[in-house]
Design a protein around this motif. Sequence first.
Motif, mmCIF file in Angstrom:
data_model
loop_
_atom_site.group_PDB
_atom_site.id
_atom_site.type_symbol
_atom_site.label_atom_id
_atom_site.label_comp_id
_atom_site.label_asym_id
_atom_site.label_seq_id
_atom_site.Cartn_x
_atom_site.Cartn_y
_atom_site.Cartn_z
ATOM 1 N N ASN A 1 0.804 -1.133 -0.009
ATOM 2 C CA ASN A 1 -0.137 0.073 -0.094
ATOM 3 C C ASN A 1 0.830 1.509 0.197
ATOM 4 O OD1 ASN A 1 -2.628 1.161 0.418
ATOM 5 N ND2 ASN A 1 -1.959 1.736 2.324
ATOM 6 N N ARG A 2 1.860 1.303 0.818
ATOM 7 C CA ARG A 2 2.840 2.350 0.930
ATOM 8 C C ARG A 2 3.653 2.557 -0.358
ATOM 9 N NH1 ARG A 2 5.522 0.991 5.697
ATOM 10 N NH2 ARG A 2 7.239 0.275 4.554
ATOM 11 N N SER A 3 3.989 1.542 -0.903
ATOM 12 C CA SER A 3 4.779 1.422 -2.329
ATOM 13 C C SER A 3 4.015 2.124 -3.206
ATOM 14 C CB SER A 3 5.279 0.139 -2.515
ATOM 15 O OG SER A 3 6.047 -0.377 -1.495
ATOM 16 N N LEU A 4 2.650 1.808 -3.352
ATOM 17 C CA LEU A 4 1.815 2.297 -4.709
ATOM 18 C C LEU A 4 1.590 3.648 -4.252
ATOM 19 C CD1 LEU A 4 -0.391 -0.748 -5.122
ATOM 20 C CD2 LEU A 4 1.344 0.079 -6.583
ATOM 21 N N GLY A 5 1.459 4.155 -2.904
ATOM 22 C CA GLY A 5 1.472 5.519 -2.761
ATOM 23 C C GLY A 5 2.532 6.408 -3.253
ATOM 24 N N LYS B 1 -11.265 -5.862 -15.424
ATOM 25 C CA LYS B 1 -11.290 -4.523 -15.299
ATOM 26 C C LYS B 1 -11.832 -4.185 -13.987
ATOM 27 C CE LYS B 1 -12.123 -2.991 -20.115
ATOM 28 N NZ LYS B 1 -10.629 -3.085 -20.467
ATOM 29 N N VAL B 2 -11.096 -3.156 -13.504
ATOM 30 C CA VAL B 2 -11.449 -2.439 -12.116
ATOM 31 C C VAL B 2 -11.614 -1.270 -11.955
ATOM 32 C CG1 VAL B 2 -10.494 -2.552 -9.599
ATOM 33 C CG2 VAL B 2 -9.985 -4.565 -11.117
ATOM 34 N N ALA B 3 -12.728 -0.946 -11.218
ATOM 35 C CA ALA B 3 -13.111 0.708 -10.989
ATOM 36 C C ALA B 3 -13.324 0.792 -9.682
ATOM 37 C CB ALA B 3 -14.234 1.050 -11.949
ATOM 38 N N PRO B 4 -12.940 1.878 -8.993
ATOM 39 C CA PRO B 4 -13.150 2.112 -7.404
ATOM 40 C C PRO B 4 -14.453 2.492 -7.265
ATOM 41 C CG PRO B 4 -11.812 3.993 -8.495
ATOM 42 C CD PRO B 4 -11.863 3.003 -9.528
ATOM 43 N N ASP B 5 -14.789 2.049 -6.125
ATOM 44 C CA ASP B 5 -16.267 2.339 -5.476
ATOM 45 C C ASP B 5 -16.319 4.157 -5.786
ATOM 46 O OD1 ASP B 5 -16.544 0.157 -2.851
ATOM 47 O OD2 ASP B 5 -16.811 -0.133 -4.847
ATOM 48 N N SER B 6 -17.641 4.416 -5.948
ATOM 49 C CA SER B 6 -17.710 5.729 -6.193
ATOM 50 C C SER B 6 -17.330 6.652 -4.980
ATOM 51 C CB SER B 6 -19.378 6.322 -6.397
ATOM 52 O OG SER B 6 -20.076 5.683 -5.375
ATOM 53 N N ASP C 1 -6.940 9.382 -2.953
ATOM 54 C CA ASP C 1 -5.475 8.598 -2.610
ATOM 55 C C ASP C 1 -5.802 6.910 -3.077
ATOM 56 O OD1 ASP C 1 -3.924 6.863 0.031
ATOM 57 O OD2 ASP C 1 -3.010 8.188 -1.073
ATOM 58 N N LEU C 2 -6.835 6.393 -2.915
ATOM 59 C CA LEU C 2 -7.179 4.974 -2.996
ATOM 60 C C LEU C 2 -7.210 4.982 -4.659
ATOM 61 C CD1 LEU C 2 -7.627 2.101 -2.616
ATOM 62 C CD2 LEU C 2 -10.130 2.715 -2.132
ATOM 63 N N ARG C 3 -7.907 5.985 -5.345
ATOM 64 C CA ARG C 3 -8.083 5.948 -6.772
ATOM 65 C C ARG C 3 -6.690 5.975 -7.350
ATOM 66 N NH1 ARG C 3 -13.088 7.537 -8.548
ATOM 67 N NH2 ARG C 3 -14.596 8.150 -6.882
ATOM 68 N N TYR C 4 -6.059 7.089 -6.781
ATOM 69 C CA TYR C 4 -4.586 7.315 -7.417
ATOM 70 C C TYR C 4 -3.458 5.721 -7.211
ATOM 71 C CZ TYR C 4 -5.203 11.894 -8.967
ATOM 72 O OH TYR C 4 -5.504 12.960 -9.636
ATOM 73 N N LYS C 5 -3.830 5.155 -6.081
ATOM 74 C CA LYS C 5 -2.963 3.939 -5.918
ATOM 75 C C LYS C 5 -3.370 3.047 -6.822
ATOM 76 C CE LYS C 5 -1.811 4.839 -1.216
ATOM 77 N NZ LYS C 5 -2.290 4.323 0.303
ATOM 78 N N LEU C 6 -4.759 2.782 -7.294
ATOM 79 C CA LEU C 6 -5.259 1.917 -8.166
ATOM 80 C C LEU C 6 -4.654 2.234 -9.488
ATOM 81 C CD1 LEU C 6 -7.136 -0.317 -8.808
ATOM 82 C CD2 LEU C 6 -8.953 1.262 -9.197
ATOM 83 N N VAL C 7 -4.592 3.315 -9.894
ATOM 84 C CA VAL C 7 -3.938 3.749 -11.257
ATOM 85 C C VAL C 7 -2.437 3.394 -11.356
ATOM 86 C CG1 VAL C 7 -3.160 5.951 -12.584
ATOM 87 C CG2 VAL C 7 -5.421 5.744 -11.634
ATOM 88 N N ALA C 8 -1.680 3.803 -9.912
ATOM 89 C CA ALA C 8 -0.322 3.335 -10.056
ATOM 90 C C ALA C 8 -0.433 1.715 -10.193
ATOM 91 C CB ALA C 8 -0.008 3.772 -8.766
ATOM 92 N N ALA C 9 -1.280 1.120 -9.679
ATOM 93 C CA ALA C 9 -1.113 -0.501 -9.795
ATOM 94 C C ALA C 9 -1.426 -0.522 -11.271
ATOM 95 C CB ALA C 9 -1.975 -1.058 -8.738
ATOM 96 N N GLN C 10 -2.489 -0.184 -11.841
ATOM 97 C CA GLN C 10 -2.769 -0.351 -13.242
ATOM 98 C C GLN C 10 -1.499 -0.291 -14.232
ATOM 99 O OE1 GLN C 10 -6.115 2.032 -13.307
ATOM 100 N NE2 GLN C 10 -7.446 0.307 -13.475
ATOM 101 N N LYS C 11 -0.889 0.673 -14.004
ATOM 102 C CA LYS C 11 0.511 0.967 -14.602
ATOM 103 C C LYS C 11 1.385 -0.039 -14.643
ATOM 104 C CE LYS C 11 0.208 5.902 -15.515
ATOM 105 N NZ LYS C 11 -0.744 5.465 -16.921
#
Lengths: 177, 266
Positions: free
Chosen positions: A161-165, B23-28, B33-43
């Motif tokens: 979680n921290r790394s992705l942050g 395909k994953v979309a965050p809850d509304s 912070d969570l949305r952007y971490k999801l984008v990072a994970a997607q990349k």
Amino acid sequence: MDYDGGPKPSNRVEEFSGFYDEYMPKVYRYLHYKINNQQVAEDLTSEVFEKALVSFSKFDSGRGPFSAWIFTIARNVLIDHYKTRKVSTPLDDAEELESKTPGPEETLERIEENMRLTGCLSGLPEREQEIIRLKFGARMNNRQISKLMSISESNVGTILNRSLGKLRVALQGMPNG
Amino acid sequence: MDKRKKEEQQLAAMIEKLLAGEKVAPDSNASEDLRYKLVAAQKVVECGASPAPAFQAKLKRRLLNELAAKELAARDRQPHGLRLFEFLGNLIPASPVWRTAAVTITVGIMAFLIVWSTGLIPLGTTSPDNNPPLMGTSAPALIEIKPVSTEPVSFPAGVKVKIDLVFTNVSSSGLLIDPFPPSIQITLSRSGKLVRTLAAGSESSSIRVAEDSLYSLVWDQLDDNGQQVAPGTYSVSVNEMLVKPEDDLQATPISFFAIVQIVIEN
């Protein structure tokens, strides 16, 4: 099974074939996240499976799953690669790749994006990089990662979680980043 | 559960879906912070590389051919009795019922014979010289010791014996052998009489998973009294080598008998 004829395959050969089919792409991806160079990743992947082959006849699934075994070998191969050779950084390798691979603009854009991501990843502490590689490359779940790295499962989740942050911050400025 | 932990779990679940190809979309109501971490994970997922199919196929072909050749060579080295046993085993249908029945009958006959006899039944006296080397161990397989060369080893009397031994880690964790090299026993094969003990070294050796440690055994053909041994066949053994897996607290003593046979000629 697609290997040259010859002697009738034993169960061990079929078993290894199954393991190879399942884990080879994961090992390659795991290595490539660090190396970011196709040729070197192929060489190291070959080295991992050659080492596995030598000891495969004695592999005992009762002592642990194949995934833990093969990725322990892969981790050691990666450590040796950076320890014993004069190695260019992943960014240097990626730049070399870019210069040798002209192509459509979107391909270069993709390469640039990969380079930026690789740069961001290499800026993380090694332990965090390893967790990213095992999660996204080796496709391991948190429990498997925790056993391999001898840390708690909860800690794996927190570190990930921290790394992705951190990546999120570093990637700002990339398209959709 | 606090919000941070909850989001951590949400992110973990989303990553698992991403890795499964969904395909994953965050809850509304997900945080920025969570949305952007999801984008990072997607990349990160998008940047994952796949091996070239040609390379993947070529490597597989080469490895499987090597493994098949090794299996065939190992089968050729098996004693005839073992091959007969394997052949007989293949005669029995593969169904679990048949196999269970065959095993039960075999165990029953063996138990009957043991009870019927007057004591422990030796399996026949065998001359160690005529047996293939035994790789007997006194513990689960952690390590394997083999000579580098599988050719018969003969030396004229008085010539220094040098044999390269390979210690291979066949376990799933790193191993520490301490001391290394372990103490080596040289015995007369025919009688099992101990003629020379080579003392253990003062160092240790760490062997990583699926890797080897090489040791060159050197024997001056002298016994423990400093005398030249008589011509004959001698066995090299390791008695109670201490091997500690890195995930264990204690070392396990492991013995190997007749790793290699040395023939001393006249």
